[in-house]
Design an enzyme around this catalytic site. Sequence first.
Site, PDB file in Angstrom:
ATOM      1  N   ARG A  20       0.823  -1.214   0.000  1.00  0.00           N
ATOM      2  CA  ARG A  20       0.000   0.000   0.000  1.00  0.00           C
ATOM      3  C   ARG A  20       0.855   1.261   0.000  1.00  0.00           C
ATOM      4  O   ARG A  20       0.419   2.314  -0.458  1.00  0.00           O
ATOM      5  CB  ARG A  20      -0.982  -0.023   1.174  1.00  0.00           C
ATOM      6  CG  ARG A  20      -2.076  -1.064   1.006  1.00  0.00           C
ATOM      7  CD  ARG A  20      -2.994  -1.144   2.212  1.00  0.00           C
ATOM      8  NE  ARG A  20      -2.315  -1.520   3.435  1.00  0.00           N
ATOM      9  CZ  ARG A  20      -2.031  -2.761   3.794  1.00  0.00           C
ATOM     10  NH1 ARG A  20      -2.375  -3.779   3.005  1.00  0.00           N
ATOM     11  NH2 ARG A  20      -1.405  -3.031   4.918  1.00  0.00           N
ATOM     12  N   GLU A  38       3.606  -6.013  13.064  1.00  0.00           N
ATOM     13  CA  GLU A  38       2.595  -6.135  14.116  1.00  0.00           C
ATOM     14  C   GLU A  38       2.054  -7.565  14.096  1.00  0.00           C
ATOM     15  O   GLU A  38       1.675  -8.114  15.114  1.00  0.00           O
ATOM     16  CB  GLU A  38       1.467  -5.127  13.856  1.00  0.00           C
ATOM     17  CG  GLU A  38       0.508  -4.949  15.008  1.00  0.00           C
ATOM     18  CD  GLU A  38      -0.617  -3.966  14.683  1.00  0.00           C
ATOM     19  OE1 GLU A  38      -0.582  -3.351  13.606  1.00  0.00           O
ATOM     20  OE2 GLU A  38      -1.522  -3.841  15.514  1.00  0.00           O
TER      21      GLU A  38
HETATM   22  P1  AMP Z   1       4.825  -1.901  11.583  1.00  0.00           P
HETATM   23  O1  AMP Z   1       6.081  -2.503  11.067  1.00  0.00           O
HETATM   24  O2  AMP Z   1       4.311  -2.624  12.800  1.00  0.00           O
HETATM   25  O3  AMP Z   1       4.932  -0.426  11.784  1.00  0.00           O
HETATM   26  O4  AMP Z   1       3.700  -2.175  10.489  1.00  0.00           O
HETATM   27  C1  AMP Z   1       3.590  -1.369   9.381  1.00  0.00           C
HETATM   28  C2  AMP Z   1       3.227  -2.144   8.145  1.00  0.00           C
HETATM   29  O5  AMP Z   1       2.231  -3.123   8.390  1.00  0.00           O
HETATM   30  C3  AMP Z   1       2.666  -1.232   7.098  1.00  0.00           C
HETATM   31  O6  AMP Z   1       3.196  -1.632   5.842  1.00  0.00           O
HETATM   32  C4  AMP Z   1       1.175  -1.424   7.158  1.00  0.00           C
HETATM   33  O7  AMP Z   1       0.644  -1.491   5.872  1.00  0.00           O
HETATM   34  C5  AMP Z   1       0.968  -2.719   7.894  1.00  0.00           C
HETATM   35  N1  AMP Z   1       0.105  -2.605   9.061  1.00  0.00           N
HETATM   36  C6  AMP Z   1       0.475  -2.826  10.349  1.00  0.00           C
HETATM   37  N2  AMP Z   1      -0.554  -2.705  11.186  1.00  0.00           N
HETATM   38  C7  AMP Z   1      -1.616  -2.367  10.426  1.00  0.00           C
HETATM   39  C8  AMP Z   1      -2.982  -2.089  10.713  1.00  0.00           C
HETATM   40  N3  AMP Z   1      -3.455  -2.137  11.975  1.00  0.00           N
HETATM   41  N4  AMP Z   1      -3.786  -1.758   9.691  1.00  0.00           N
HETATM   42  C9  AMP Z   1      -3.306  -1.706   8.427  1.00  0.00           C
HETATM   43  N5  AMP Z   1      -2.041  -1.981   8.080  1.00  0.00           N
HETATM   44  C10 AMP Z   1      -1.189  -2.310   9.067  1.00  0.00           C
END
Ligand code: AMP
Length: 187
Positions: free
Chosen positions: A74, A111
Amino acid sequence: MWENNHHNSGLVSGAPEDFSQYCRDVPDFPKKGIIFRDITNLLKNGPVFKRAINQLADHYILEGIDTVVSIEARGFIIGSALAHHLGSGMVPVRKKGKLPWRVYRKSYDLEYGQDQLEVHQDGIEPGQNVLIVDDVIATGGTVEAVAKLVKEMKGNIIGAAFLIELEALKGKEKIKDIPVYSLIKYC
Ligand code: AMP
């Protein structure tokens, strides 16, 4: 009241726009316990998508961004539109095995899970001004890995931009030295 004629975006207001109304919360996707922040309703609305990109672009227009480094998948949508607006290049950071040429690779925590990210070795020239872009910053693990790749390639990171910041997960703390700008913040 003033009209934002600069980008002819059609928004008539003095207050910052609340883009959160175009984001949908999807509970238990892709896993139980995760609230997925779905941006497809923002993207499908032309004027709203345009205003969102304009607002991000306004923040960086004077920064001399050479390259927008966008994170699969995205992040490509936001990053490409923003790069086009800024007149910068766009460099994709992709999941392992997708890029055809020589890559640098980094492991990262999500996550929901763990993975590896790759960038073409000639994607960034030393000293280029880089803006990192993704749709969401959650735990910050993804952007941290991308920032490490960019630094190892000697890119000059100007900032990291997101549509959505999940503040409770404190992702910013993983990239303390990088200014973060996001349009929507969830506590
Ligand atoms: P992080 O590495 O935990 O900051 O996760 C970021 C990545 O995971 C991004 O590429 C987001 O597209 C996706 N992502 C993580 N959590 C979510 C969420 N709650 N909703 C949508 N996309 C998420």
